[in-house]
Design a protein around this motif. Structure first.
Motif, PDB file in Angstrom:
ATOM      1  N   ASP A 110       0.810  -1.232   0.000  1.00 30.54           N
ATOM      2  CA  ASP A 110       0.000   0.000   0.000  1.00 30.54           C
ATOM      3  C   ASP A 110       0.840   1.278   0.000  1.00 30.54           C
ATOM      4  OD1 ASP A 110      -2.418  -1.426   0.080  1.00 30.54           O
ATOM      5  OD2 ASP A 110      -2.245  -1.686   2.247  1.00 30.54           O
ATOM      6  N   GLU A 111       2.152   1.117  -0.109  1.00 31.42           N
ATOM      7  CA  GLU A 111       3.029   2.288  -0.030  1.00 31.42           C
ATOM      8  C   GLU A 111       3.487   2.740  -1.419  1.00 31.42           C
ATOM      9  OE1 GLU A 111       6.097   2.535   2.830  1.00 31.42           O
ATOM     10  OE2 GLU A 111       5.121   1.193   4.263  1.00 31.42           O
ATOM     11  N   ILE A 112       3.677   4.058  -1.550  1.00 30.55           N
ATOM     12  CA  ILE A 112       4.311   4.600  -2.754  1.00 30.55           C
ATOM     13  C   ILE A 112       5.815   4.586  -2.510  1.00 30.55           C
ATOM     14  CG2 ILE A 112       4.573   6.650  -4.212  1.00 30.55           C
ATOM     15  CD1 ILE A 112       1.716   7.441  -3.323  1.00 30.55           C
ATOM     16  N   TYR A 113       6.546   3.942  -3.407  1.00 27.17           N
ATOM     17  CA  TYR A 113       7.987   3.818  -3.210  1.00 27.17           C
ATOM     18  C   TYR A 113       8.662   5.183  -3.211  1.00 27.17           C
ATOM     19  CZ  TYR A 113       7.589  -1.240  -4.028  1.00 27.17           C
ATOM     20  OH  TYR A 113       7.272  -2.571  -3.950  1.00 27.17           O
ATOM     21  N   VAL A 114       9.626   5.321  -2.328  1.00 29.83           N
ATOM     22  CA  VAL A 114      10.332   6.582  -2.174  1.00 29.83           C
ATOM     23  C   VAL A 114      11.120   6.944  -3.431  1.00 29.83           C
ATOM     24  CG1 VAL A 114      12.363   5.501  -1.109  1.00 29.83           C
ATOM     25  CG2 VAL A 114      11.847   7.904  -0.636  1.00 29.83           C
ATOM     26  N   LYS A 115      11.476   5.930  -4.214  1.00 31.42           N
ATOM     27  CA  LYS A 115      12.198   6.146  -5.475  1.00 31.42           C
ATOM     28  C   LYS A 115      12.023   4.903  -6.341  1.00 31.42           C
ATOM     29  CE  LYS A 115      16.712   5.730  -5.574  1.00 31.42           C
ATOM     30  NZ  LYS A 115      16.800   4.495  -6.411  1.00 31.42           N
ATOM     31  N   PRO A 116      12.224   5.041  -7.647  1.00 32.91           N
ATOM     32  CA  PRO A 116      12.166   3.856  -8.508  1.00 32.91           C
ATOM     33  C   PRO A 116      13.270   2.861  -8.117  1.00 32.91           C
ATOM     34  CG  PRO A 116      12.110   5.869  -9.814  1.00 32.91           C
ATOM     35  CD  PRO A 116      12.456   6.277  -8.420  1.00 32.91           C
ATOM     36  N   LEU A 117      12.948   1.587  -8.180  1.00 32.53           N
ATOM     37  CA  LEU A 117      13.948   0.567  -7.843  1.00 32.53           C
ATOM     38  C   LEU A 117      14.842   0.332  -9.058  1.00 32.53           C
ATOM     39  CD1 LEU A 117      11.825  -2.016  -5.820  1.00 32.53           C
ATOM     40  CD2 LEU A 117      13.179  -0.086  -4.991  1.00 32.53           C
ATOM     41  N   ILE A 118      16.114   0.657  -8.909  1.00 30.30           N
ATOM     42  CA  ILE A 118      17.073   0.521 -10.008  1.00 30.30           C
ATOM     43  C   ILE A 118      18.180  -0.469  -9.650  1.00 30.30           C
ATOM     44  CG2 ILE A 118      18.761   1.737 -11.453  1.00 30.30           C
ATOM     45  CD1 ILE A 118      17.019   4.273 -11.036  1.00 30.30           C
ATOM     46  N   ASP A 119      18.865  -0.202  -8.541  1.00 29.94           N
ATOM     47  CA  ASP A 119      20.021  -1.032  -8.178  1.00 29.94           C
ATOM     48  C   ASP A 119      19.612  -2.415  -7.673  1.00 29.94           C
ATOM     49  OD1 ASP A 119      21.909   0.844  -8.903  1.00 29.94           O
ATOM     50  OD2 ASP A 119      21.910   1.818  -6.943  1.00 29.94           O
ATOM     51  N   TYR A 159      27.147  -3.768  -4.926  1.00 26.48           N
ATOM     52  CA  TYR A 159      25.770  -3.268  -5.020  1.00 26.48           C
ATOM     53  C   TYR A 159      25.161  -3.100  -3.637  1.00 26.48           C
ATOM     54  CZ  TYR A 159      24.743  -3.112 -10.024  1.00 26.48           C
ATOM     55  OH  TYR A 159      24.691  -2.746 -11.356  1.00 26.48           O
ATOM     56  N   PHE A 160      25.419  -4.066  -2.768  1.00 22.80           N
ATOM     57  CA  PHE A 160      24.859  -3.978  -1.415  1.00 22.80           C
ATOM     58  C   PHE A 160      25.377  -2.725  -0.705  1.00 22.80           C
ATOM     59  CE2 PHE A 160      25.045  -4.799   3.168  1.00 22.80           C
ATOM     60  CZ  PHE A 160      23.692  -5.008   3.419  1.00 22.80           C
ATOM     61  N   SER A 161      26.645  -2.441  -0.839  1.00 19.18           N
ATOM     62  CA  SER A 161      27.232  -1.247  -0.206  1.00 19.18           C
ATOM     63  C   SER A 161      26.609   0.026  -0.759  1.00 19.18           C
ATOM     64  CB  SER A 161      28.745  -1.221  -0.424  1.00 19.18           C
ATOM     65  OG  SER A 161      29.363  -2.308   0.223  1.00 19.18           O
ATOM     66  N   MET A 162      26.418   0.077  -2.080  1.00 14.75           N
ATOM     67  CA  MET A 162      25.804   1.253  -2.718  1.00 14.75           C
ATOM     68  C   MET A 162      24.376   1.460  -2.215  1.00 14.75           C
ATOM     69  SD  MET A 162      27.099   0.681  -6.636  1.00 14.75           S
ATOM     70  CE  MET A 162      25.640   1.508  -7.267  1.00 14.75           C
ATOM     71  N   ILE A 163      23.624   0.365  -2.181  1.00 16.81           N
ATOM     72  CA  ILE A 163      22.222   0.437  -1.755  1.00 16.81           C
ATOM     73  C   ILE A 163      22.138   0.847  -0.288  1.00 16.81           C
ATOM     74  CG2 ILE A 163      20.158  -0.976  -1.322  1.00 16.81           C
ATOM     75  CD1 ILE A 163      21.027  -2.582  -3.894  1.00 16.81           C
ATOM     76  N   PHE A 164      23.020   0.286   0.510  1.00 20.82           N
ATOM     77  CA  PHE A 164      23.034   0.618   1.940  1.00 20.82           C
ATOM     78  C   PHE A 164      23.257   2.115   2.152  1.00 20.82           C
ATOM     79  CE2 PHE A 164      25.444   1.416   5.837  1.00 20.82           C
ATOM     80  CZ  PHE A 164      24.602   0.856   6.788  1.00 20.82           C
ATOM     81  N   MET A 165      24.251   2.674   1.463  1.00 23.90           N
ATOM     82  CA  MET A 165      24.568   4.102   1.642  1.00 23.90           C
ATOM     83  C   MET A 165      23.420   4.988   1.154  1.00 23.90           C
ATOM     84  SD  MET A 165      27.349   4.033   3.217  1.00 23.90           S
ATOM     85  CE  MET A 165      27.605   5.807   3.246  1.00 23.90           C
ATOM     86  N   GLU A 166      22.811   4.611   0.041  1.00 22.75           N
ATOM     87  CA  GLU A 166      21.706   5.401  -0.501  1.00 22.75           C
ATOM     88  C   GLU A 166      20.507   5.378   0.453  1.00 22.75           C
ATOM     89  OE1 GLU A 166      19.294   5.965  -4.702  1.00 22.75           O
ATOM     90  OE2 GLU A 166      20.076   3.980  -4.191  1.00 22.75           O
ATOM     91  N   LEU A 167      20.175   4.195   0.970  1.00 24.05           N
ATOM     92  CA  LEU A 167      19.031   4.078   1.872  1.00 24.05           C
ATOM     93  C   LEU A 167      19.300   4.757   3.212  1.00 24.05           C
ATOM     94  CD1 LEU A 167      17.979   0.396   1.107  1.00 24.05           C
ATOM     95  CD2 LEU A 167      16.739   2.480   0.486  1.00 24.05           C
TER      96      LEU A 167
END
Length: 217
Positions: A110-119, A159-167
């Motif tokens: 039911d949530e609107i994603y905060v950003k498009p899922l890319i990574d 990728y995990f490190s990038m996603i972690f820092m972005e989130l």
């Protein structure tokens, strides 16, 4: 005659393991697609189909132990059975992580994603490639191919490190998005763990081929 029976049963086990592997690969694909598309029905499919994967693991384990008890294999034969047991366990754990990703899809429906899922989809694509390629390496008992597959785990970790820092940045900027960001972080973590289990399978392929246990992480 006894040898032929042994080889026939090994072939049956081998086929069961491949069927299980294909189901696991499909579960990973569906789980991430369900998240990207916000498709709860697809997520529920992954949760339901996990029972089939669990049944494969139990069946493979039972047949492996029966084969050990009846044939008392040694050397290469014993390694083949031990490898099947370990690979089945690792595949089942990969499927559990796909189920967890699907549960995040359901939680965020039911949530609107905060950003498009890319990574996350890019990360998942590499994970799916690794699963497919490690199954091919197992079929052909290709030690070098297994080692090459294991090297892709470095890309998963990046990728995990990038996603972690972005989130982390998103959570700091907007506390209202913390719950959603945590779900996405958990999804990335599940994919990272699947990559680790693929690497485990790579190690078992090397063991089956050489008799030596190596650390490819």
């Amino acid at each position: 005659m006894a040898r032929k029976v042994f080889e026939d049963r090994l072939s049956e086990l081998h086929e069961s393991l491949m069927s299980m592997g294909l189901l696991v690969e499909e579960a990973i694909y569906k789980s991430v697609k369900s998240l990207v598309d916000k498709n709860v029905d697809l997520a529920l499919e992954v949760v339901t189909d996990d029972q089939r994967i669990n049944e494969y693991e139990v069946k493979i384990e039972k047949k492996c132990f029966e084969l050990i008890a009846l044939q008392q294999p040694v050397g290469t034969d014993l390694r083949r059975i031990a490898t099947m047991l370990k690979v089945a366990t690792d595949l089942e754990r990969m499927a559990d992580h796909a189920v967890s990703i699907s549960k995040s899809t359901i939680s965020l429906k039911d949530e609107i994603y905060v950003k498009p899922l890319i990574d996350i989809p890019k990360m998942a694509e590499i994970v799916k490639e690794m699963v497919r390629e490690v199954l091919d390496a197992y079929i052909s008992l290709d030690r070098e191919a297994a080692i090459q597959v294991s090297k892709k785990d470095d890309q998963i970790d990046k990728y995990f490190s990038m996603i972690f820092m972005e989130l982390l940045e998103i959570m700091q900027q907007d506390p209202a998005k913390v719950n959603q960001a945590i779900h996405f972080l958990l999804v990335a973590q599940h994919l990272e763990r699947i990559g680790d289990y693929v690497t485990n399978v790579c190690e078992w392929i090397v063991y089956l081929k050489t008799g030596s246990l190596v650390d490819l992480n």
